[in-house]
Design a protein around this motif. Structure first.
Motif, PDB file in Angstrom:
ATOM      1  N   GLU A 168      60.970  10.835  -4.362  1.00  0.00           N
ATOM      2  CA  GLU A 168      62.352  11.304  -4.323  1.00  0.00           C
ATOM      3  C   GLU A 168      62.850  11.563  -2.905  1.00  0.00           C
ATOM      4  O   GLU A 168      64.058  11.591  -2.659  1.00  0.00           O
ATOM      5  N   LYS A 198      55.708  10.788  -7.583  1.00  0.00           N
ATOM      6  CA  LYS A 198      56.906  11.558  -7.867  1.00  0.00           C
ATOM      7  C   LYS A 198      56.645  13.046  -7.666  1.00  0.00           C
ATOM      8  O   LYS A 198      55.601  13.564  -8.051  1.00  0.00           O
ATOM      9  N   GLU A 199      57.623  13.675  -7.093  1.00  0.00           N
ATOM     10  CA  GLU A 199      57.534  15.117  -6.855  1.00  0.00           C
ATOM     11  C   GLU A 199      57.342  15.862  -8.168  1.00  0.00           C
ATOM     12  O   GLU A 199      56.559  16.825  -8.250  1.00  0.00           O
ATOM     13  N   ALA A 200      58.021  15.406  -9.206  1.00  0.00           N
ATOM     14  CA  ALA A 200      57.935  16.088 -10.493  1.00  0.00           C
ATOM     15  C   ALA A 200      56.528  16.065 -11.062  1.00  0.00           C
ATOM     16  O   ALA A 200      56.122  16.975 -11.800  1.00  0.00           O
ATOM     17  N   ASP A 201      55.746  15.039 -10.714  1.00  0.00           N
ATOM     18  CA  ASP A 201      54.396  14.919 -11.255  1.00  0.00           C
ATOM     19  C   ASP A 201      53.438  15.958 -10.688  1.00  0.00           C
ATOM     20  O   ASP A 201      52.325  16.128 -11.208  1.00  0.00           O
ATOM     21  N   GLY A 205      57.742  23.047  -7.857  1.00  0.00           N
ATOM     22  CA  GLY A 205      58.937  22.771  -7.090  1.00  0.00           C
ATOM     23  C   GLY A 205      58.657  22.739  -5.602  1.00  0.00           C
ATOM     24  O   GLY A 205      57.797  23.470  -5.101  1.00  0.00           O
TER      25      GLY A 205
END
Length: 765
Positions: A168, A198-201, A205
């Motif tokens: 991202e 991915k940061e979400a993975d 936060g």
């Protein structure tokens, strides 16, 4: 004899006495290896981790995470690109327990002394692999503090540019850091985050934030970026239409929250005096497709909505007006604001990434010095240029990437060499390249000063902005003035004024007026270096000529006399590299290039010094005695050695080029009485370079890397190794070739006229 290349590989083997051909080859190789790559423009979060004036990233997590509890940890991660395998010294100043990992290997764990001593700094050697390198910091909160400072040692020279991890944030500048966590998640036995994933993975936060909240997305664009304004204000938005949309019939629709003007390629196509909807049907007959919008605040907000639809292909996606990295989520627009409501300029004046805009009254908190550059449509996102052309080089030498647009002292000599080569070979394209390099620095100067004030550490023009010593300004400043056009150049002169003021009023001097290096707390504290004669005198003499202020010429002349008293070794006829005031004595090591800097710059000064100047006789005598001492040390190959008087030292190319340059000028200008002796020495030196140090592709071998200093010759012989195409050698190699060409012309004209009289330079000005 030192062997750098096989005889057949040398350019002398193929071109023989053709100095002009050799000169053109060296210049051509440099231009081919260093293309005109501009600064990289990246998305950067002003809310992220900033740098100190020394270039250290400041992870003051006690301030950023005030709710963190004792024992909690936070992480920071970033990516560093290296063009080749490179070594780099990093400094870490822990405020609390810190661990540092490079490419999943633990390189540093703080101890109690590091954590508790306020000024503690650990220097950690890094070996960066070619390509991407993953950096991870783990910082644990204690009652004493939370975080650290981390960065490259000599940060303004060895630039450590950290880019964001995770898909991202890809290609944007800066670190990503976490909130406070109850327990460690990464490290030995725990694993590491996927920096390319991915940061979400990661399940957590990361900051700084990259996406707007839902509430912010519902606000007009300018208001979202700059906030609600207390008074009337205006701003610009700049974008571009894709080339594929050209020629189609189009529909322009949107909404304005206040007065609005839209330009396409500088021509107004939509003008509204008040808020409301608009629609225009237009042919997309454009040249470059630049779209500029000026929006004023209105009763219901500040901003606009704009959509363009082509008759044949449907919606047109706006593009960034210039290449910007890291903007996938930031749309296709750049924004400038909040500006005074009455601010109104022609589009051509606005549409430049180098622009700084004067902010509206009361908006100073949003920008340094009441000014601001371009923003992006994201939380705290700004457009920022970065010098990345020679990423993570050796201390003074660049690797595979281009040197273009870098301001530093070796490249000052290189630009001078290119400018002189262009004149000698009548090759204006070479001069155009050199001026483009110089202009890349000067055109961005005002921005770089602002950038440092806004973000703590400049992203371009590091040494010029952080001017603290002669290395940072004199050599490149001299090349800039060499390129100074007859009609003048206000940008060049403004920078030259700053450099001249620094030398005259802020540079450290001894009680007798001699320059020296104070360098408090550093190994080089309280020293005088022969190198600094080149870092000062050529600039001062050129500046005096342009401004007509003789005080700068007088200062340059006096420095040679001061330095002679401290560094000249009467018994050897050559200069010591350094005088160390801590010990009250010179090192008595006659480093080759240190002597080269002295003789090279003295010839530059004599060329410009009036014949009637009071110091000219003493300086001319010094030039002659130094030439005599140096000529006596020339080797059989024509080259001089790294330590001039040591027969076991290796033969070194850059000092040889400097001596050949100075001898040729001494003959040509009539300063040297024994013209035959020095003509022979200059030509032998040049032949030695062509046969042993320059290959047939124009690569320069046998150039010593950038030096520290020592009281022992072994440091210069064994620690300072040679580097192919080191920036300390290419420029002076070209300058030596220029002078050999001019010497040959002088000798032909002298012999054809039957006179041995040389043309004297200098007037009674």
């Amino acid at each position: 004899m030192t062997e750098y290349i096989e005889r057949r590989e040398s350019i002398g083997y193929w071109l023989g006495e053709d100095a002009a051909g050799i000169l053109g080859t060296v210049a051509g190789r440099y231009l081919g290896a260093n293309p005109e790559i501009p600064f990289a423009l990246r998305a950067f979060s002003a809310d992220g981790i900033l740098q100190t004036e020394e270039g250290y990233y400041d992870f003051d997590l006690a301030r950023r995470l005030p709710e963190a509890r004792h024992g909690e940890v936070a992480y920071a991660c970033g990516l560093v690109w290296s063009d080749d395998e490179r070594s780099l010294d990093a400094g870490i100043m822990p405020f609390s327990p810190v661990r540092f990992y490079l490419n999943e290997t633990l390189l540093y764990r703080s101890g109690a002394v590091d954590e508790m001593k306020p000024d503690a700094k650990a220097v950690v050697p890094l070996l960066l692999r070619k390509g991407w390198n993953a950096l991870l910091l783990e910082m644990r909160k204690t009652e004493a503090g939370f975080g650290c400072r981390f960065g490259a040692e000599e940060g303004k020279v060895r630039i450590l540019q950290v880019l964001a991890p995770f898909a991202e944030r890809r290609e944007s500048a800066g670190w990503a850091y976490s909130g406070a966590l109850a327990q460690a998640l990464y490290g030995e036995g725990l694993g590491f985050p996927d920096f390319g994933g991915k940061e979400a993975d990661t399940g957590m936060g990361w900051m700084p934030l990259r996406e707007w909240s839902a509430g912010a997305l519902g606000r007009p664009n300018f208001e979202r970026i700059y906030g609600v304004q207390q008074g009337a204000a205006s701003g610009y938005a700049w974008s571009r239409l894709p080339v594929t949309a050209r020629g189609a019939r189009s529909s322009w629709r949107g909404w304005a929250y206040g007065p609005l003007t839209v330009w396409l390629d500088g021509q107004p196509i939509i003008e509204l005096n008040e808020a409301g909807a608009f629609k225009r049907e237009l042919p997309l007959a454009f040249a470059d497709g630049h779209v500029l919008v000026r929006a004023e605040t209105g009763e219901h907000g500040w901003g606009f909505e704009l959509a363009v639809s082509a008759e044949s292909s449907g919606p047109v996606r706006f593009e960034m007006p210039v290449p910007v990295h890291g903007v996938d989520s930031a749309g296709g627009w750049l924004y400038a604001g909040p500006l005074p409501a009455e601010h109104d300029e022609a589009p051509a004046a606005v549409q430049s990434v180098k622009r700084l805009f004067k902010l509206a009254d009361g908006a100073e908190a949003a920008g340094a010095r009441g000014m601001a550059g371009w923003s992006l449509d994201g939380p705290g996102l700004r457009l920022r240029p970065y010098y990345e052309n020679a990423m993570l080089s050796n201390r003074w030498t660049v690797g595979a990437a281009t040197n273009f647009a870098r301001w530093d002292y070796p490249l000052g000599v290189t630009m001078y060499g290119l400018l002189q080569t262009a004149r000698e070979l009548d090759r204006p394209e070479i001069a155009d390249y050199a001026r483009a390099h110089i202009d890349s620095c000067t055109d961005w100067y005002a921005y770089s000063l602002w950038d440092k004030a806004a973000y703590g550490f400049p992203s371009v023009n590091h040494q010029l902005v952080l001017m603290k010593m002669l290395d940072n300004c004199g050599s490149f400043g001299s090349a800039m003035l060499e390129a100074y056009p007859p009609e003048g150049n206000a940008d060049y002169l403004a920078i030259a004024d700053v450099i001249a003021d620094f030398i005259a009023n802020r540079l450290e001097r001894r009680d007798d007026g001699a320059y020296y290096r104070l360098c408090v707390g550093e190994y080089s504290a309280d020293t005088m270096w022969a190198d600094d004669l080149y870092m000062s005198a050529p600039f001062l003499s050129r500046y005096a000529g342009i401004t007509g202020n003789r005080q700068y010429l007088d200062d340059a002349a006096s420095q040679f006399l001061h330095y002679r008293r401290y560094l000249y070794m009467e018994d050897r006829g050559v200069m010591s590299h350094v005088y160390d005031f801590k010990y009250g004595k010179a090192t008595r090591i006659p480093w080759g290039r240190g002597n080269g800097w002295t003789l090279f710059s003295l010839s530059e000064l004599l060329e410009r010094l009036p014949l009637a100047h009071a110091d000219r006789p003493a300086l001319l005598a010094f030039f002659c005695e130094l030439c005599a001492g140096i000529a006596a040390q020339q080797g059989e190959s024509g080259l001089w050695r790294q330590v001039l008087t040591d027969p076991d030292a290796y033969e070194e190319a850059s000092c040889t080029a400097m001596f050949a340059y100075a001898f040729a000028r001494g003959v040509r200008f009539g300063w040297l009485e024994d013209a035959a002796r020095y003509t022979d020495a200059a030509l032998r030196g040049w032949r030695g370079l062509a046969d042993k140090a320059i290959d047939r592709q124009g690569n320069v071998h046998g150039v010593c890397s950038g030096s520290r200093y020592s009281f022992t010759g072994d440091y210069y012989k064994y620690d300072l190794l040679t580097v192919v195409n080191d920036n300390h050698g290419t420029g002076i190699m070209m300058l030596a070739g220029v002078e050999i060409c001019r010497l040959a012309t002088f000798l032909r004209e002298r012999d054809s006229s039957g006179t041995s009289a040389a043309v004297q330079t200098g007037t009674g000005a």
